[in-house]
Design an enzyme around this catalytic site. Structure first.
Site, short mmCIF file in Angstrom:
data_model
loop_
_atom_site.label_atom_id
_atom_site.label_comp_id
_atom_site.label_asym_id
_atom_site.label_seq_id
_atom_site.Cartn_x
_atom_site.Cartn_y
_atom_site.Cartn_z
N PRO A 2 -14.88 -28.92 -6.82
CA PRO A 2 -16.00 -28.40 -7.63
C PRO A 2 -15.49 -27.45 -8.71
CG PRO A 2 -16.53 -28.33 -5.30
CD PRO A 2 -15.08 -28.70 -5.39
N GLU A 3 -16.04 -27.62 -9.92
CA GLU A 3 -15.65 -26.78 -11.04
C GLU A 3 -16.81 -25.84 -11.37
OE1 GLU A 3 -14.03 -29.20 -14.23
OE2 GLU A 3 -13.26 -30.65 -12.80
N LYS A 59 -14.33 -20.18 -9.98
CA LYS A 59 -14.69 -21.26 -9.05
C LYS A 59 -15.05 -20.71 -7.67
CE LYS A 59 -11.72 -24.75 -11.25
NZ LYS A 59 -10.62 -25.72 -11.04
N HIS A 114 -15.90 -30.26 11.55
CA HIS A 114 -15.22 -29.50 10.48
C HIS A 114 -16.05 -28.32 9.99
CE1 HIS A 114 -12.42 -32.80 10.48
NE2 HIS A 114 -13.33 -33.65 10.06
N ARG A 133 -11.38 -31.23 4.68
CA ARG A 133 -9.96 -31.22 4.31
C ARG A 133 -9.31 -29.84 4.39
NH1 ARG A 133 -8.40 -35.05 -0.62
NH2 ARG A 133 -6.39 -34.61 0.36
N ARG A 168 1.45 -20.40 -27.16
CA ARG A 168 1.70 -21.20 -25.95
C ARG A 168 2.11 -22.62 -26.33
NH1 ARG A 168 0.44 -18.93 -21.20
NH2 ARG A 168 -0.71 -16.96 -21.31
N ARG A 277 -1.97 -34.22 -13.41
CA ARG A 277 -3.42 -34.38 -13.46
C ARG A 277 -3.79 -35.49 -14.44
NH1 ARG A 277 -6.08 -29.83 -11.72
NH2 ARG A 277 -7.83 -31.26 -11.50
#
Length: 287
Positions: A2-3, A59, A114, A133, A168, A277
């Protein structure tokens, strides 16, 4: 994982459902990797506190807790020292990881496999943390003591945003995902923002002009706000505090659309890997 939009949606839902309720007791499971703070400290900090507010930071979902009167006595385990008190006000911090869920349910509801934490509330309901997880993390901090790092993208001004990327040499996609710079933005919303700004994900951050970065900031805010309005993106396990899926995945213009036609120019969307990614972009619309 989730973002920002998904976590914001969950936090808003929890604010409506549990703010003002009192945590009467806490049960924690035996999986140590789920507990970023010691389990005894988590239980002691949460029990007999009122949930004053639930909000998002990056997050993370943050529960602001208030305690009236003295903290309850906690039994010491043999050979262990009693942990210091966190004070009358404190915070419970939840990171959902990849599959974590915060479930508000009636006490008689089936306890899912879980389940790693159960908070019994004075209202008779329970707040449960379920994470198959086990990449999620639970921790506690003094009131105002938690800092997720980075700046909030929805609150960023142009000068602050420009400063994040100055000099950067990393790809702009990697820089957007760096939570020490910009907190809350993940893979989905970085891809979608870069597409709307017309910037390729492999472009070095230092090569992007001021005007392009201004356009990127506007795109990031636009994408995040649209996603929040639609309840986030349900790609895998994500559901909100009511167990409902989001709908922003129906609005994705590049993410997850490899080989499908670009919504603007009909060129096939490409997928590449940057720092492990997946990244999706249009080779014509993004430069």
């Amino acid at each position: 994982m989730p973002e920002l939009p998904e976590v914001e949606t969950i936090a808003r839902g929890l604010q409506k459902r549990v703010a003002g309720d009192v945590i009467e007791s806490v049960w924690l499971g035996s999986k140590p990797q789920t507990m970023k703070s010691p389990p005894a400290e988590i239980a002691r900090t949460l029990e007999h506190t009122r949930i004053a507010q639930v909000h998002r930071m990056g997050k993370h979902i943050v529960f602001d807790l208030e305690r009236n009167g003295a903290a309850p006595a906690i039994m010491r385990a043999k050979g262990r020292k009693r942990l210091p008190a966190l004070g009358s006000n404190s915070q419970w911090i939840v990171h959902l990881g990849m599959t974590g869920r915060l479930q508000v349910c009636e006490s008689q509801a089936e306890i899912l496999k879980h389940t790693h934490a159960i908070l019994k509330l004075a209202s008779g309901r329970e707040l449960r943390f379920v994470d198959p997880r086990r990449f999620g993390r639970l921790s506690v901090a003094r009131a105002g003591g938690f800092d997720a790092g980075g700046i909030e993208p929805l609150e960023a001004d142009l000068e602050g945003f420009l400063a994040l990327f100055r000099g950067r040499r990393t790809p702009i996609k990697s820089a957007l995902l760096n939570q020490k710079l910009l907190r809350g933005v993940g893979n989905i919303y970085a891809d979608e923002s870069l597409f709307r700004a017309g910037i390729r994900p492999r472009r070095r951050a230092s090569t992007i002009t001021r005007d392009q970065l201004a356009r990127l900031l506007a795109s990031v805010k636009e994408v995040l706000r649209e996603a929040i309005a639609l309840g986030g993106s349900s790609i895998s396990d994500y559901v909100d505090a009511d167990g409902d899926e989001g709908f922003f995945q129906l609005q994705h213009r590049v993410y997850g659309r490899e080989d499908e036609p670009c919504v603007t120019c009909k060129t096939s969307i490409k997928r590449i890997v940057i720092a492990g990614r997946s990244s999706h972009y249009c080779a014509v619309c993004q430069k």
